[in-house]
Design a protein around this motif. Structure first.
Motif, short mmCIF file in Angstrom:
data_model
loop_
_atom_site.label_atom_id
_atom_site.label_comp_id
_atom_site.label_asym_id
_atom_site.label_seq_id
_atom_site.Cartn_x
_atom_site.Cartn_y
_atom_site.Cartn_z
N ASN A 201 28.79 4.39 -46.59
CA ASN A 201 27.79 5.45 -46.50
C ASN A 201 26.75 5.35 -47.62
OD1 ASN A 201 28.88 6.60 -44.20
ND2 ASN A 201 30.23 7.96 -45.35
N ALA A 202 27.19 4.95 -48.79
CA ALA A 202 26.27 4.87 -49.92
C ALA A 202 25.16 3.85 -49.69
CB ALA A 202 27.04 4.52 -51.19
N LYS A 203 25.47 2.81 -48.91
CA LYS A 203 24.49 1.77 -48.64
C LYS A 203 23.86 1.92 -47.26
CE LYS A 203 26.72 -1.72 -51.56
NZ LYS A 203 27.33 -3.07 -51.60
N ASN A 204 24.26 2.94 -46.51
CA ASN A 204 23.77 3.13 -45.13
C ASN A 204 24.01 1.87 -44.30
OD1 ASN A 204 22.84 5.75 -45.62
ND2 ASN A 204 20.90 4.97 -46.40
N MET A 205 25.21 1.35 -44.40
CA MET A 205 25.54 0.12 -43.68
C MET A 205 26.84 0.28 -42.90
SD MET A 205 24.59 -2.87 -46.42
CE MET A 205 24.75 -4.17 -45.18
N ILE A 206 26.92 -0.42 -41.79
CA ILE A 206 28.18 -0.60 -41.11
C ILE A 206 28.41 -2.10 -40.92
CG2 ILE A 206 28.12 1.63 -39.94
CD1 ILE A 206 27.51 0.10 -37.33
N TYR A 207 29.66 -2.44 -40.72
CA TYR A 207 30.05 -3.84 -40.60
C TYR A 207 30.95 -4.02 -39.39
CZ TYR A 207 28.79 -3.38 -45.53
OH TYR A 207 28.14 -3.10 -46.70
N GLN B 68 15.54 2.88 -38.37
CA GLN B 68 15.45 1.43 -38.18
C GLN B 68 16.82 0.82 -38.48
OE1 GLN B 68 13.01 2.94 -40.50
NE2 GLN B 68 11.99 3.45 -38.57
N LEU B 69 17.23 -0.08 -37.63
CA LEU B 69 18.51 -0.76 -37.78
C LEU B 69 18.28 -2.26 -37.78
CD1 LEU B 69 20.51 1.34 -35.16
CD2 LEU B 69 20.53 1.62 -37.64
N VAL B 70 18.88 -2.94 -38.74
CA VAL B 70 18.70 -4.38 -38.86
C VAL B 70 20.08 -5.03 -38.98
CG1 VAL B 70 17.72 -6.27 -40.21
CG2 VAL B 70 16.47 -4.10 -39.98
N GLU B 71 20.37 -5.93 -38.04
CA GLU B 71 21.64 -6.64 -38.05
C GLU B 71 21.49 -7.99 -38.74
OE1 GLU B 71 21.26 -4.81 -33.80
OE2 GLU B 71 20.01 -5.94 -35.21
N SER B 72 22.60 -8.47 -39.26
CA SER B 72 22.65 -9.82 -39.83
C SER B 72 24.08 -10.32 -39.74
CB SER B 72 22.17 -9.83 -41.28
OG SER B 72 22.99 -9.01 -42.08
N CYS C 140 25.00 -4.23 -40.51
CA CYS C 140 23.89 -3.45 -39.97
C CYS C 140 23.43 -2.48 -41.04
CB CYS C 140 24.31 -2.69 -38.73
SG CYS C 140 23.05 -1.54 -38.10
N THR C 141 22.15 -2.58 -41.39
CA THR C 141 21.56 -1.70 -42.38
C THR C 141 20.66 -0.69 -41.70
OG1 THR C 141 21.58 -3.49 -44.01
CG2 THR C 141 20.21 -1.59 -44.49
N ALA C 142 20.89 0.58 -42.00
CA ALA C 142 20.09 1.65 -41.44
C ALA C 142 19.10 2.16 -42.48
CB ALA C 142 20.98 2.79 -40.97
N SER C 143 17.89 2.47 -42.03
CA SER C 143 16.89 3.05 -42.91
C SER C 143 16.08 4.06 -42.10
CB SER C 143 15.98 1.98 -43.50
OG SER C 143 15.29 1.28 -42.49
N GLY C 144 15.30 4.86 -42.83
CA GLY C 144 14.52 5.89 -42.16
C GLY C 144 15.22 7.23 -42.22
N THR C 145 15.12 8.00 -41.17
CA THR C 145 15.68 9.34 -41.12
C THR C 145 17.15 9.26 -40.72
OG1 THR C 145 13.49 10.06 -40.37
CG2 THR C 145 15.26 11.68 -40.32
#
Length: 115
Positions: free
Chosen positions: A73-79, A3-7, A22-27
């Motif tokens: 990587n620690a937060k599973n986020m990209i900007y 799952q990817l969620v942008e803000s 963008c926050t990534a979650s799941g596998t």
């Protein structure tokens, strides 16, 4: 599943800046490439910036020198740091994660740049 969620989208004047997240979650292990795409009204979705599977970065020519992709990587986020925005940057911006042949997309965030 991923799952990817942008803000971080919004309305900004030309010359201004925005930072998308963008926050990534799941596998998460299911993806080895992440990036940002955008789609303007009446146009095809296009690549803006991405991390490749070997960790390098690619940028669209139209944003080079103005946009910067980064990740945590620690937060599973990209900007996506967007500076010196132009009206032609107006679009819905999407986060994409992939590992061939799978692709995952966020719901998108609107960026509007006024002249």
């Amino acid at each position: 599943q991923v799952q990817l969620v942008e803000s971080g989208g919004g309305l900004v004047q030309a010359g201004g800046s925005l930072r998308l997240s963008c926050t990534a979650s799941g596998t998460i292990i299911s993806i080895n490439r992440m990036g940002w795409y955008r789609q303007a009204p009446g146009k095809q979705r296009e690549l803006v910036a991405q991390f490749t599977s070997i960790g390098s970065t690619n940028y669209a020519d139209s944003v080079k020198g103005r946009f910067t992709i980064s990740g945590d990587n620690a937060k599973n986020m990209i900007y996506l740091q967007m500076n010196n925005l132009k009206p032609e940057d107006t679009a819905v911006y999407y986060c994409k994660g992939s590992r061939w042949p799978m692709e995952y997309w966020g719901q998108g965030t609107q960026v509007t740049v006024s002249s």
